[in-house]
Design an enzyme around this catalytic site. Structure first.
Site, PDB file in Angstrom:
ATOM      1  N   SER A 199       0.843  -1.193   0.000  1.00  0.00           N
ATOM      2  CA  SER A 199       0.000   0.000   0.000  1.00  0.00           C
ATOM      3  C   SER A 199       0.879   1.244   0.000  1.00  0.00           C
ATOM      4  CB  SER A 199      -0.895   0.017   1.232  1.00  0.00           C
ATOM      5  OG  SER A 199      -1.760  -1.086   1.256  1.00  0.00           O
ATOM      6  N   ARG A 200       0.265   2.335  -0.341  1.00  0.00           N
ATOM      7  CA  ARG A 200       0.942   3.611  -0.134  1.00  0.00           C
ATOM      8  C   ARG A 200       0.748   4.021   1.322  1.00  0.00           C
ATOM      9  NH1 ARG A 200       2.666   5.348  -4.960  1.00  0.00           N
ATOM     10  NH2 ARG A 200       1.554   4.697  -6.842  1.00  0.00           N
ATOM     11  N   ALA A 201       1.508   5.031   1.743  1.00  0.00           N
ATOM     12  CA  ALA A 201       1.489   5.438   3.143  1.00  0.00           C
ATOM     13  C   ALA A 201       0.092   5.878   3.573  1.00  0.00           C
ATOM     14  CB  ALA A 201       2.474   6.578   3.365  1.00  0.00           C
ATOM     15  N   THR A 203      -0.461   6.889   7.410  1.00  0.00           N
ATOM     16  CA  THR A 203      -0.104   7.937   8.360  1.00  0.00           C
ATOM     17  C   THR A 203       1.408   8.156   8.419  1.00  0.00           C
ATOM     18  OG1 THR A 203      -0.055   6.305  10.156  1.00  0.00           O
ATOM     19  CG2 THR A 203      -2.132   7.469   9.790  1.00  0.00           C
ATOM     20  N   SER A 204       2.182   7.421   7.620  1.00  0.00           N
ATOM     21  CA  SER A 204       3.642   7.512   7.670  1.00  0.00           C
ATOM     22  C   SER A 204       4.170   8.400   6.554  1.00  0.00           C
ATOM     23  CB  SER A 204       4.246   6.109   7.553  1.00  0.00           C
ATOM     24  OG  SER A 204       4.046   5.597   6.251  1.00  0.00           O
ATOM     25  N   THR A 208       6.089   1.295   1.288  1.00  0.00           N
ATOM     26  CA  THR A 208       7.000   0.590   0.383  1.00  0.00           C
ATOM     27  C   THR A 208       6.732   0.986  -1.066  1.00  0.00           C
ATOM     28  OG1 THR A 208       7.245  -1.287   1.886  1.00  0.00           O
ATOM     29  CG2 THR A 208       7.708  -1.690  -0.432  1.00  0.00           C
ATOM     30  N   ASP A 261      -6.287   4.241  12.230  1.00  0.00           N
ATOM     31  CA  ASP A 261      -5.516   3.032  11.917  1.00  0.00           C
ATOM     32  C   ASP A 261      -5.666   2.057  13.082  1.00  0.00           C
ATOM     33  OD1 ASP A 261      -3.945   1.367  10.441  1.00  0.00           O
ATOM     34  OD2 ASP A 261      -2.064   2.420  10.785  1.00  0.00           O
ATOM     35  N   SER A 269      -7.168  -5.157   6.637  1.00  0.00           N
ATOM     36  CA  SER A 269      -6.484  -4.564   5.489  1.00  0.00           C
ATOM     37  C   SER A 269      -5.348  -5.468   5.005  1.00  0.00           C
ATOM     38  CB  SER A 269      -5.938  -3.186   5.871  1.00  0.00           C
ATOM     39  OG  SER A 269      -5.067  -2.683   4.879  1.00  0.00           O
ATOM     40  N   LYS A 293       3.136   2.186  16.821  1.00  0.00           N
ATOM     41  CA  LYS A 293       1.706   1.873  16.808  1.00  0.00           C
ATOM     42  C   LYS A 293       1.353   0.936  17.952  1.00  0.00           C
ATOM     43  CE  LYS A 293       0.749   2.368  11.854  1.00  0.00           C
ATOM     44  NZ  LYS A 293       0.278   1.669  10.628  1.00  0.00           N
TER      45      LYS A 293
END
Length: 502
Positions: A199-201, A203-204, A208, A261, A269, A293
């Protein structure tokens, strides 16, 4: 009454938006106040869209309907095509969302209906938020399992010829923790199939997929992805483009600005995408730390048990490994900087971050240990040998070439500033959450070259005025925000250790 389609060149992100003239020939102007969504129909094609009204006849004429870019592409008709419109009916599944907000547990059938409606873009962003907030209140293990299955079934499901498909996933929350981009080429060089979809970010400052996009194309079709894996044994692609659990990407798009999240949504997810990707063996990295987290062992145990429950029910072998989440991994925080660290490790650069190298070897070794041909416990040494020999770097270069190099490599942000130590001392701790926030304020991951370059780690001694890290930004507004925030709180705790005086 028919209306002709006109494309309105606006990117409304996930949401379908239709624009009608206040003088529309199909609906009386007073009707616009009675509803907020339209059903647009052409033969067997149906699109639900939020309604906006314009008084500008140059934008949309009375006999036209304007569709913003997402709506126009999803409907798939040319400009000028005729469609009929009517007020959109409220999705029946919204009653289940109301039940969830009130604290009720949903059945698998109800969850399936909600997921199908979200996949069909029948929900507005506000309605998706209502569903997410309701689930954030509480979810049973059965609801998590039902959500996982429903999300996996809503998109493409991959099947591979190899009986063993390994994968690795980190739950996130640790700046610079870009181990997947090292693990994949090591495991592929060993000979195991590892089609990594990411996935794309949320909350970061980088996911990757965001970081791999610095080096290669990640927007591959299913057919293209298969060809890469067939040729290279592995890939690193964005799961959203191959339509794996597409509802997850819709939810992520809504979760991102809200910083939602939860543990349950995280499990659904991850597991829905791995189920859809055809994985058979999955390694999950769960970092624990005071600003990660997952903050403690008790939380990690609950998360591990939830992963194990879902994996047992869907037939996926899962191993959960707890790692150190008390500090960033590597030095770069942000796509370009993290890609730099990854390639330094793969090239066996003496200046490569040793913590990123060691953690990647540990995780790659655990995956290689799943190979029946490898003696128990030998995986780490095999991973180490593949990295040291250059085999892992060669595997990564093959993957990059097969996926396609970008037309231009993103540059580091031109706006730069060093954040200096306010006093002499030793770095006692680093706040992962604050460092991630600063990198996002600088513009990462949307601006690939934005982020932080960390010069100091826990245990390092610094003198007043020495740089702790450097901020990179591409836009003045992001630069000013990040700089002001870093000067207010930089995320580094300095102090005394072993009786030293500061």
């Amino acid at each position: 009454m028919k209306l002709r389609i006109r494309r309105v060149p606006l990117d409304t992100l996930r949401e379908n938006v239709a624009v009608l003239s206040a003088s529309c020939t199909a609906l009386r102007p007073e009707s616009f106040q009675a509803f907020k969504r339209l059903e647009i129909v052409h033969d067997d094609r149906v699109l639900i869209a939020s309604l906006d009204v314009t008084h500008d006849l140059s934008l949309v004429a009375p006999d036209q309907i304007g569709l913003t870019d997402p709506a126009f592409c999803r409907l798939g008709l040319p400009e000028g095509a005729e469609v009929s419109i009517s007020p959109a009916r409220r999705p029946q599944s919204l009653s289940a969302v109301g039940q969830k907000i009130s604290g009720g547990a949903l059945s698998g059938l109800q969850i399936g209906e909600i997921v199908r409606d979200i996949a069909a873009h029948r929900y507005s962003d506000m309605e998706i938020v209502a569903f997410l907030v309701g689930c954030a209140g509480f979810m049973t293990s059965q609801e998590v399992l039902d959500l996982t299955r429903a999300m996996a079934n809503a998109g493409t499901t991959l099947h591979w010829p190899s009986p063993m498909i390994v994968d690795k996933h980190c739950i996130g929350g640790i700046p610079g923790n870009r181990t997947s981009m090292i693990v994949v080429p090591i495991v592929a060089a060993h000979g195991l199939s590892i089609p990594k979809t990411s996935s794309r970010a949320i909350t970061s400052p980088a996911g990757t997929a965001d970081t791999m996009e610095v080096l290669a194309n990640v927007d591959l079709s299913v057919a293209e992805m298969r060809k890469v894996v067939e040729a290279c044994k592995g890939c690193l692609v964005w799961g959203g483009h191959v339509n794996l659990s597409p509802v997850d990407d819709i939810l992520i798009g809504v979760e991102r600005p809200l910083n939602l999240d939860t543990r349950e949504q995280m499990v659904a997810s991850i597991m829905s995408k791995k189920l859809a990707a055809g994985s058979t063996h999955l390694l999950i990295d769960v970092p624990i730390g005071p600003t990660a987290k997952i903050r403690n062992g008790s939380e990690a145990l609950k998360l591990r048990k939830l992963f194990e429950y879902v994996s047992d029910q869907i037939g996926l072998k899962v191993e959960v490994v707890v790692t150190d989440g008390s500090r960033p991994v590597g030095r770069g925080v942000g796509p370009v900087l993290e890609a730099r660290d990854v390639m330094a490790v793969l090239r066996n650069d003496v200046a490569a971050p040793s913590d990123l190298r060691e953690k990647s070897l540990r995780l790659a070794g655990l995956l290689i240990d799943q190979d029946p041909a490898v003696r128990g416990g030998a995986g780490y040494h095999r991973a180490e040998a593949l990295l040291a020999s250059g085999a892992a770097l060669a595997a990564m270069e093959r993957i990059i070439e097969a996926q396609g190099r970008p037309r231009a490599t993103p540059a580091l942000g031109a706006l730069q500033a060093d954040i200096l130590a306010p006093s002499d001392g030793v770095v006692l701790s680093t706040d992962c959450l604050r460092i991630s926030q600063l990198a996002r304020l600088a513009g990462a991951p949307i601006a690939r070259g934005a982020g932080l370059d960390l010069f100091r780690q826990v245990g390092d001694r610094v003198e007043k005025g020495e740089p702790l890290f450097r901020i990179y930004a591409a836009e003045p507004s992001h630069y000013d925000l990040a700089l002001a925030a870093a000067r207010e709180e930089n995320g580094f705790a300095l102090g005394v250790t072993n009786g030293e005086n500061v």
